[in-house]
Design a protein around this motif. Structure first.
Motif, PDB file in Angstrom:
ATOM      1  N   ALA A   1       1.613   8.306   2.624  1.00  0.00           N
ATOM      2  CA  ALA A   1       0.882   8.884   1.490  1.00  0.00           C
ATOM      3  C   ALA A   1      -0.379   8.063   1.189  1.00  0.00           C
ATOM      4  CB  ALA A   1       1.784   8.940   0.255  1.00  0.00           C
ATOM      5  N   PHE A   2      -0.281   6.744   1.357  1.00  0.00           N
ATOM      6  CA  PHE A   2      -1.446   5.870   1.167  1.00  0.00           C
ATOM      7  C   PHE A   2      -2.504   6.179   2.227  1.00  0.00           C
ATOM      8  CE2 PHE A   2      -3.830   2.133   2.409  1.00  0.00           C
ATOM      9  CZ  PHE A   2      -4.311   1.652   1.197  1.00  0.00           C
ATOM     10  N   LEU A   3      -2.061   6.223   3.494  1.00  0.00           N
ATOM     11  CA  LEU A   3      -3.015   6.431   4.594  1.00  0.00           C
ATOM     12  C   LEU A   3      -3.621   7.838   4.564  1.00  0.00           C
ATOM     13  CD1 LEU A   3      -1.122   4.584   7.479  1.00  0.00           C
ATOM     14  CD2 LEU A   3      -3.237   3.836   6.358  1.00  0.00           C
ATOM     15  N   ASN A   4      -2.844   8.822   4.131  1.00  0.00           N
ATOM     16  CA  ASN A   4      -3.391  10.183   3.986  1.00  0.00           C
ATOM     17  C   ASN A   4      -4.579  10.181   3.028  1.00  0.00           C
ATOM     18  OD1 ASN A   4      -1.806  11.912   5.608  1.00  0.00           O
ATOM     19  ND2 ASN A   4      -0.121  11.770   4.163  1.00  0.00           N
ATOM     20  N   ALA A   5      -4.414   9.465   1.925  1.00  0.00           N
ATOM     21  CA  ALA A   5      -5.484   9.428   0.926  1.00  0.00           C
ATOM     22  C   ALA A   5      -6.636   8.550   1.391  1.00  0.00           C
ATOM     23  CB  ALA A   5      -4.932   8.906  -0.402  1.00  0.00           C
ATOM     24  N   ALA A   6      -6.328   7.383   1.957  1.00  0.00           N
ATOM     25  CA  ALA A   6      -7.371   6.419   2.315  1.00  0.00           C
ATOM     26  C   ALA A   6      -8.187   6.889   3.513  1.00  0.00           C
ATOM     27  CB  ALA A   6      -6.746   5.057   2.609  1.00  0.00           C
ATOM     28  N   ILE A   7      -7.501   7.381   4.550  1.00  0.00           N
ATOM     29  CA  ILE A   7      -8.179   7.665   5.819  1.00  0.00           C
ATOM     30  C   ILE A   7      -8.052   9.134   6.235  1.00  0.00           C
ATOM     31  CG2 ILE A   7      -8.170   7.130   8.303  1.00  0.00           C
ATOM     32  CD1 ILE A   7      -7.653   4.193   7.484  1.00  0.00           C
TER      33      ILE A   7
ATOM     34  N   VAL B   1      -0.862   9.867  11.049  1.00  0.00           N
ATOM     35  CA  VAL B   1      -1.605  10.378   9.891  1.00  0.00           C
ATOM     36  C   VAL B   1      -2.913  11.022  10.343  1.00  0.00           C
ATOM     37  CG1 VAL B   1      -2.928   9.603   7.867  1.00  0.00           C
ATOM     38  CG2 VAL B   1      -0.542   8.895   8.151  1.00  0.00           C
ATOM     39  N   VAL B   2      -3.599  10.363  11.258  1.00  0.00           N
ATOM     40  CA  VAL B   2      -4.896  10.871  11.733  1.00  0.00           C
ATOM     41  C   VAL B   2      -4.698  12.189  12.496  1.00  0.00           C
ATOM     42  CG1 VAL B   2      -6.723  10.429  13.431  1.00  0.00           C
ATOM     43  CG2 VAL B   2      -6.128   8.678  11.745  1.00  0.00           C
ATOM     44  N   ASP B   3      -3.711  12.211  13.412  1.00  0.00           N
ATOM     45  CA  ASP B   3      -3.468  13.442  14.186  1.00  0.00           C
ATOM     46  C   ASP B   3      -3.098  14.585  13.254  1.00  0.00           C
ATOM     47  OD1 ASP B   3      -4.001  12.035  16.455  1.00  0.00           O
ATOM     48  OD2 ASP B   3      -1.920  11.831  17.112  1.00  0.00           O
ATOM     49  N   ASN B   4      -2.289  14.262  12.242  1.00  0.00           N
ATOM     50  CA  ASN B   4      -1.869  15.272  11.270  1.00  0.00           C
ATOM     51  C   ASN B   4      -3.059  15.767  10.437  1.00  0.00           C
ATOM     52  OD1 ASN B   4       0.388  16.640   9.741  1.00  0.00           O
ATOM     53  ND2 ASN B   4      -0.510  15.422   8.087  1.00  0.00           N
ATOM     54  N   ALA B   5      -3.943  14.842  10.071  1.00  0.00           N
ATOM     55  CA  ALA B   5      -5.106  15.206   9.248  1.00  0.00           C
ATOM     56  C   ALA B   5      -6.043  16.147  10.008  1.00  0.00           C
ATOM     57  CB  ALA B   5      -5.857  13.949   8.808  1.00  0.00           C
ATOM     58  N   LYS B   6      -6.217  15.892  11.304  1.00  0.00           N
ATOM     59  CA  LYS B   6      -7.110  16.751  12.104  1.00  0.00           C
ATOM     60  C   LYS B   6      -6.592  18.194  12.081  1.00  0.00           C
ATOM     61  CE  LYS B   6      -8.507  13.065  15.297  1.00  0.00           C
ATOM     62  NZ  LYS B   6      -8.329  12.514  16.660  1.00  0.00           N
TER      63      LYS B   6
ATOM     64  N   GLY C   1      -4.521   4.549  -2.202  1.00  0.00           N
ATOM     65  CA  GLY C   1      -5.207   5.053  -1.003  1.00  0.00           C
ATOM     66  C   GLY C   1      -6.528   5.709  -1.384  1.00  0.00           C
ATOM     67  N   GLN C   2      -6.519   6.414  -2.507  1.00  0.00           N
ATOM     68  CA  GLN C   2      -7.742   7.067  -2.980  1.00  0.00           C
ATOM     69  C   GLN C   2      -8.820   6.021  -3.287  1.00  0.00           C
ATOM     70  OE1 GLN C   2      -8.220  10.510  -3.279  1.00  0.00           O
ATOM     71  NE2 GLN C   2     -10.355   9.948  -3.663  1.00  0.00           N
TER      72      GLN C   2
ATOM     73  N   CYS D   1       0.878  -1.179   0.000  1.00  0.00           N
ATOM     74  CA  CYS D   1       0.000   0.000   0.000  1.00  0.00           C
ATOM     75  C   CYS D   1       0.906   1.217   0.000  1.00  0.00           C
ATOM     76  CB  CYS D   1      -0.894  -0.024   1.226  1.00  0.00           C
ATOM     77  SG  CYS D   1      -2.039  -1.402   1.175  1.00  0.00           S
ATOM     78  N   VAL D   2       1.440   1.534  -1.160  1.00  0.00           N
ATOM     79  CA  VAL D   2       2.535   2.498  -1.232  1.00  0.00           C
ATOM     80  C   VAL D   2       2.271   3.657  -2.206  1.00  0.00           C
ATOM     81  CG1 VAL D   2       4.292   0.865  -0.484  1.00  0.00           C
ATOM     82  CG2 VAL D   2       3.735   1.008  -2.911  1.00  0.00           C
ATOM     83  N   SER D   3       1.008   3.844  -2.579  1.00  0.00           N
ATOM     84  CA  SER D   3       0.744   5.003  -3.436  1.00  0.00           C
ATOM     85  C   SER D   3      -0.530   5.718  -3.009  1.00  0.00           C
ATOM     86  CB  SER D   3       0.629   4.582  -4.903  1.00  0.00           C
ATOM     87  OG  SER D   3      -0.648   4.065  -5.172  1.00  0.00           O
TER      88      SER D   3
END
Lengths: 118, 289
Positions: free
Chosen positions: A54-60, A92-97, A24-25, A18-20
């Protein structure tokens, strides 16, 4: 409907990698409509071997731009993740918030570069 | 024109010399460039990716590029990793399996990078790495590659090359692009005229990202730095006129004498690292969101 829906990342990506952001999108595009419908979603990372931010940013991470923290906490959960991958997801989640709280308006953000000199 | 390439090591001076080559050939159009290696005493194999990014831009200006007078020891290394094949040289077998061969990967074909790593990384010290290190190392490489895919806008592709040094348990991997550079991305985002060094400094801060769409960012480089710190490895980053090194917990920012037209990241990994990379603090899935 109260049944949980399991979204299997491996099956969507078709690989243990899961590297793109594109992959993730694709995962995001499975999760988001379910959350819009108020369905409970479990994201399974079974058989996933390598996972990047980068995957998790897009997915979640991206979900925080559309749904409230409360809604996500209520409807979304993850399973079959190693402690290292959980740590990455937490970052990723903390950063997204923070990202979505401070997000610049899209039309304000991209500006023409001022000259090419250093 | 003839450009005499000096010794190129995988360090600031090496990137600077390649940037000087780019500057030297900047005005060349529909002409001929001869890169003369006769004054080159040594060439770190992984730097072939950086040289390729520079030469790709020059060739894109319709110039014919030739590589000549390569000392035999250097020629052997650069034929072994495949870099010289595009310049009319024949291949040499990598008998000891110490190279991560040179590849040019187009952004539209980015899936090839995973195949490349799968095929070529397995014999490069990874078996001796603990499971945790091997996994985090692979994550770090993919983070760097994906950064290039997302941010570089490199029409000419992404260039990768690596070298494993089994005696000293070191693996050097370079990922270079011929794209717009970190400076342009940060200037467009902030709307202020930051220097290359300021732009790199900004991009390396956790949480900072030039992404403006619906996907957040700014986690990958922090992850990479944390890993390299634990591993006691090194990061080199050159982008436009800026150079950054992270080594033994120390960060160095320096200005290059010429413009490296694009971005290059070199990771130096200590493959003899026996740390477990298992994290002591367990996070519960219930505490994520």
């Amino acid at each position: 409907m109260t049944d949980e829906i399991v979204v299997r990342v491996f099956d969507i990506v078709g690989s243990p990698l899961c590297v793109s952001a594109d992959d993730g999108q694709a995962v995001h595009d499975k999760i988001a409509p379910l959350l819009r419908d108020n369905r409970k979603v479990v994201v399974s990372f079974e058989r996933v071997e390598t996972l990047i931010s980068a995957f998790l940013n897009a997915a979640i991470g991206q979900l925080y731009g559309e749904f409230t923290e409360e809604r996500i906490r209520e409807l979304l959960s993850v399973r079959d993740m190693t402690s290292e991958d959980l740590t990455m997801l937490k970052r990723v989640v903390d950063n997204a918030k923070v990202y979505f709280k401070n997000r610049k308006q899209f039309d304000q953000a991209w500006k023409e570069e001022v000259g090419d000199e250093e | 024109m003839i450009h005499y390439l000096p010794t190129i090591h995988s360090q600031r001076e090496g990137f600077e010399c390649l940037a000087l080559l780019a500057a030297d050939a900047e005005k060349l159009n529909a002409d001929r460039l001869e890169v003369d290696f006769s004054r080159c005493g040594f060439f770190d194999a992984n730097m072939a990716a950086s040289l390729a990014a520079v030469l790709a831009r020059i060739a894109d200006n319709l110039n014919a590029v030739e590589i000549v007078k390569v000392p035999s020891a250097i020629e052997r290394v650069l034929r072994k990793n495949g870099f010289l094949l595009a310049y009319g040289y024949s291949a040499v077998d990598d008998v000891n399996q110490t190279t991560l061969p040179f590849r040019r990967i187009q952004l539209s074909d980015k899936g090839r990078f995973a195949d490349y790593l799968k095929q070529h990384l397995k014999e490069k010290g990874i078996p001796r790495m603990t499971d945790g290190l091997g996994k985090v190392f692979k994550q770090s490489i993919f983070e760097v590659f994906q950064n290039s895919v997302i941010h570089s806008d490199s029409r000419l592709g992404i260039f990768v090359c690596g070298q494993f040094y089994p005696q000293v348990q070191r693996l050097d991997l370079t990922i270079a692009d011929a794209g717009i550079g970190i400076r342009t991305n940060v200037r467009r985002y902030l709307g202020t005229k930051v220097s290359s060094i300021e732009a790199i400094r900004w991009a390396l801060q956790g949480g900072n990202t030039t992404k403006t769409g619906s996907q957040p960012g700014g986690v990958g480089l922090k992850f990479l730095k944390d890993f390299i710190a634990l591993n006691k490895g090194k990061i080199h980053l050159a982008s436009r006129l800026g150079f950054y090194e992270y080594c033994k917990g120390k960060e160095t920012f320096e200005k290059l004498a010429a413009d490296f037209m694009g971005t290059v990241v070199n990771l130096e990994i200590n493959t003899g690292d026996t740390q477990s990379y298992r994290l002591s603090s367990e996070i519960s899935p219930e505490d994520i969101f």
